[in-house]
Design a protein around this motif. Structure first.
Motif, PDB file in Angstrom:
ATOM      1  N   ARG A  72      -5.590   1.681  34.536  1.00 43.59           N
ATOM      2  CA  ARG A  72      -6.053   2.976  34.033  1.00 43.59           C
ATOM      3  C   ARG A  72      -6.742   3.778  35.141  1.00 43.59           C
TER       4      ARG A  72
ATOM      5  N   ALA B 246       0.849  -0.601  30.528  1.00 40.56           N
ATOM      6  CA  ALA B 246       1.657  -1.067  29.396  1.00 40.56           C
ATOM      7  C   ALA B 246       1.838  -2.578  29.434  1.00 40.56           C
TER       8      ALA B 246
ATOM      9  N   THR C  56      -4.005   5.239  37.210  1.00 38.95           N
ATOM     10  CA  THR C  56      -3.364   6.341  36.480  1.00 38.95           C
ATOM     11  C   THR C  56      -4.190   7.609  36.583  1.00 38.95           C
TER      12      THR C  56
ATOM     13  N   ASP D 143       3.121   4.043  26.350  1.00 39.40           N
ATOM     14  CA  ASP D 143       3.008   4.261  27.796  1.00 39.40           C
ATOM     15  C   ASP D 143       4.350   4.075  28.488  1.00 39.40           C
TER      16      ASP D 143
ATOM     17  N   ARG E 218       1.100   3.746  34.763  1.00 40.37           N
ATOM     18  CA  ARG E 218       1.172   3.605  33.303  1.00 40.37           C
ATOM     19  C   ARG E 218       2.000   2.377  32.913  1.00 40.37           C
TER      20      ARG E 218
END
Length: 543
Positions: free
Chosen positions: A412, A435, A415, A450, A431
Motif C-alpha cells: 500500500r 492483492a 501504491t 485490486d 496494487r
C-alpha cells in the motif's frame, strides 16, 4: 564602411542569440577583420549549431589572435573553451594540451588573481572527475564558485555550484546536493548564464534528478529546457538530451509508444550532433519502454545498441533475461553488478531489479538485505520515487516469506508513492502485490477488486506481460504450466519452503499423494528440483 556594417550586424545577431544568422555572417567575413572576441562568437554560434570542427578552428584563431595582441587573459579563455569542447568531443589528450597552455599563460602572470584562474580550475576539477577522483574534484568545486562570486561572474558561480551539487549527491548527501543544484539553477532560469553553460547545467541537473528518482524537479526543469531549446532556432546541442528526458517522463507516466518515438528522435538528434556515445543512453531508455510493452526482440536489440555505443545495458538487460526465462543468466548478472556498483546512486538503480530477479528465482533470503538497503538509501535520499521503489521491494520480499501483513503494508505504501508521481504502471504493479497479500489474508473480494483495476490499467497501457500476469491472478486465463488447481496449491506450499509431510498435513493428503502431485508438477514444468519449481511459482506470482 560596408565591412564595418557587416561586422556590426553580425555582432548584433550574436547578441540577440540568432545563431544561424550570426554564424552565417561571421563566417562570411574576412578573418583579418575579426577580433579574438569575434572568433569566440563565431565558435559559440558554430557549437550551438552543431558545427564541431568550425567551432574548434574558430577557437584556435581566437587564441592566436589574442596572443598577437598581447591579451593573455583572452588567450586563456580561448584555451579553456578549447579544453571544454575537445573533452566533450572525446578528444581528451588534445584537450589536456590546451589546458596546459592555459595554465602556463596564467603562471606567467606572476600570481595575479584573475577570474580566468577559476575557469581553469573548473577544468582541472573536471579532469579529476574523468579519472574517478571524486574527493579531489569535490575539494576544488567550491573554489570555482568562490572565484565566480569574487569577480561577479554568474557563469562561473553556476558552474561551480552545479559541480559541487552533483558530486555531493553522488556521495549520498542528496539533500545538501539538491540545495546546491537549486541555487545553480536559479542563475540559469533567471537568464543570467550564457547559452553554452545554460545548456550544460540544464541537462546535467535533470540527469542528476533522474538518477535519484527526484521526478518533481526533473519534470519542472525538463519543461523549462524544452522551452529554452525551442526559443533558439537551429540549436543542435542539448536537444538530444532534452528529448531523452522527455522520453523518460513519458515512460514514467505510461505513454510508452510516445516514449519510444521521442527516444528515437533523441538518437537522431545525437547523431546530428556527432555525439555517438550519447546515442547509447537513448537506446537504453528505449529498450526499457519496449521491455515493459513486451516487445522483447526489439528491446533486446535496443539494449545491444546501448552497449555498442558505450552505455551500460544493465540492469534492464538482466530484467529482460529474467522475463524471458533465462534465470541463471539474470541471477549471475545481478550478483556481478552488486559486487561492482558500490556508490549509493548506482545502487539505487540496481537494487529494485536485483530484488525482483532474486525473489523471482526463489532467493528471497538473498533479496531481503537488498530490499532493506534500498529502504536505507531511500530514507537518506528522501525522494518519493525511491521510497516507492523500496516499499515495492520490501513487499516482494514479504510475500516470498509468507508475511502477508508486512506485504500488505509495504504494498500500500508503494501504491501511494507511485500514485503521487502519476506513474500508472508502477502503481498497478504495486496494487497486484496488495492483492496477493489480501488473498493470503483471506480477503478475496478486495483482492479481486485490486487485480481487476490493475489488469484494466495494463490493458490501457499496452503492457502485455503484466496484463497477462494480472489475468492469471484473476483466474481468467489458463493456469500457468497447465497445472491443476490442486497441483497449484502443492506448488505454492513447495515454494514457501514446506516439506512433503508438512504439505500433506496442510492439505489433509497422504505423503504418497503429495509425492505424486510433485512428480506431475515436475513433468509439466519440465524442471528437476524443488528449487526450480519454486522459481517457476515466484515468476508466475503463484505465491
Amino acid at each position: 564602411m560596408g565591412v564595418l556594417d557587416d561586422l556590426h550586424r553580425a555582432r548584433e545577431e550574436y547578441r540577440r542569440r540568432e545563431w544561424i544568422s550570426a554564424y552565417r555572417e561571421l563566417s562570411g567575413l574576412d578573418e583579418t577583420d575579426l577580433t579574438a572576441e569575434d572568433f569566440v562568437a563565431l565558435a559559440t554560434s558554430a557549437f550551438l549549431l552543431g558545427h564541431y570542427n568550425d567551432c574548434v578552428l574558430a577557437l584556435q584563431r581566437a587564441y592566436h589572435e589574442a596572443l598577437e595582441h598581447q591579451d593573455e587573459l583572452a588567450a586563456v579563455r580561448a584555451a579553456y573553451w578549447l579544453t571544454t569542447v575537445l573533452r566533450q568531443g572525446s578528444e581528451p589528450a588534445i584537450a589536456g594540451g590546451w589546458l596546459s597552455r592555459a595554465q602556463r599563460l596564467l603562471d606567467d602572470l606572476d600570481g595575479d588573481d584573475v577570474v580566468e584562474r577559476g575557469y581553469v580550475l573548473d577544468q582541472v576539477a573536471y579532469g579529476h572527475i574523468m579519472k574517478g577522483e571524486f574527493p579531489e574534484a569535490l575539494d576544488l568545486a567550491p573554489k570555482v564558485t568562490a572565484y565566480g562570486r569574487r569577480f561577479g561572474d554568474p557563469d562561473l558561480v553556476a558552474t561551480g555550484l552545479h559541480m559541487e551539487a552533483r558530486l555531493t549527491i553522488f556521495t549520498g548527501h542528496v539533500a545538501d546536493g539538491l540545495r546546491l543544484l537549486d541555487e545553480a539553477m536559479t542563475y540559469v532560469l533567471a537568464g543570467e548564464v550564457s547559452p553554452v553553460y545554460s545548456g550544460i547545467i540544464y541537462c546535467s541537473s535533470i540527469e542528476a534528478c533522474q538518477q535519484i528518482a527526484e521526478y518533481s524537479r526533473m519534470r519542472e526543469w525538463t519543461h523549462a529546457l524544452t522551452t529554452w531549446c525551442d526559443s533558439q532556432p537551429g540549436l543542435v546541442p542539448f536537444t538530444g538530451q532534452c528529448a531523452v528526458h522527455r522520453g523518460q517522463l513519458m515512460r514514467l507516466h505510461g505513454a510508452y509508444h510516445e516514449a519510444v518515438a521521442e527516444l528515437e528522435h533523441a538518437a537522431d538528434r545525437y547523431a546530428a550532433e556527432g555525439a555517438t556515445q550519447a546515442i547509447g543512453q537513448a537506446s537504453y531508455e528505449r529498450a526499457e519502454a519496449l521491455r515493459l510493452l513486451g516487445a522483447y526482440d526489439e528491446a533486446r536489440q535496443a539494449y545491444g545498441e546501448a552497449a555498442t555505443h558505450g552505455h551500460p545495458a544493465q540492469p534492464g538487460r538482466a530484467l529482460l533475461w529474467f522475463e524471458c526465462g533465462r534465470h541463471d543468466t539474470a541471477v549471475a548478472a545481478v550478483h556481478r553488478l552488486l559486487a561492482e556498483w558500490q556508490d549509493p546512486v548506482h545502487r539505487s538503480h540496481l537494487l529494485p531489479a536485483a530484488v525482483e530477479v532474486l525473489v523471482g528465482t526463489g532467493e528471497a533470503d538473498a533479496a531481503t538485505p537488498l530490499a532493506r538497503e534500498l529502504e536505507e538509501i531511500a530514507t537518506s535520499f528522501d525522494c518519493v520515487g525511491l521510497h516507492a521503489a523500496a516499499a515495492f521491494a520490501l513487499a516482494q520480499v514479504a510475500l516470498a516469506r509468507q508475511d502477508a501483513a508486512s506485504a500488505l503494508s509495504e504494498g500500500r505504501r508503494a501504491t501511494e508513492g507511485w500514485a503521487r508521481l502519476d506513474a500508472p504502471y508502477e502503481t498497478s504493479r504495486s496494487r497486484m502485490l496488495v492483492a496477493r497479500a489480501l488473498r493470503m489474508l483471506g480477503d478475496e473480494e478486495s483482492a479481486l477488486a485490486d487485480l481487476t483495476a490493475a489488469r484494466d490499467t495494463f490493458a490501457a497501457l499496452g503492457t502485455k506481460p503484466t496484463m497477462r500476469e494480472a489475468t492469471e491472478l484473476l483466474g481468467g486465463g489458463e493456469t500457468p504450466g497447465g497445472l491443476s488447481p490442486r497441483e497449484t496449491e502443492v506448488l505454492r506450499l513447495v515454494a514457501s519452503g514446506k516439506s512433503n509431510p508438512e504439505i500433506a498435513a496442510h492439505l489433509v493428503l497422504s505423503e504418497k499423494t503429495v509425492a505424486r502431485h510433485l512428480s506431475n508438477i515436475f513433468g509439466k514444468l519440465e524442471v528437476g528440483s524443488r528449487t526450480a519449481a519454486a522459481a517457476f511459482a515466484y515468476e508466475h506470482h503463484l505465491v
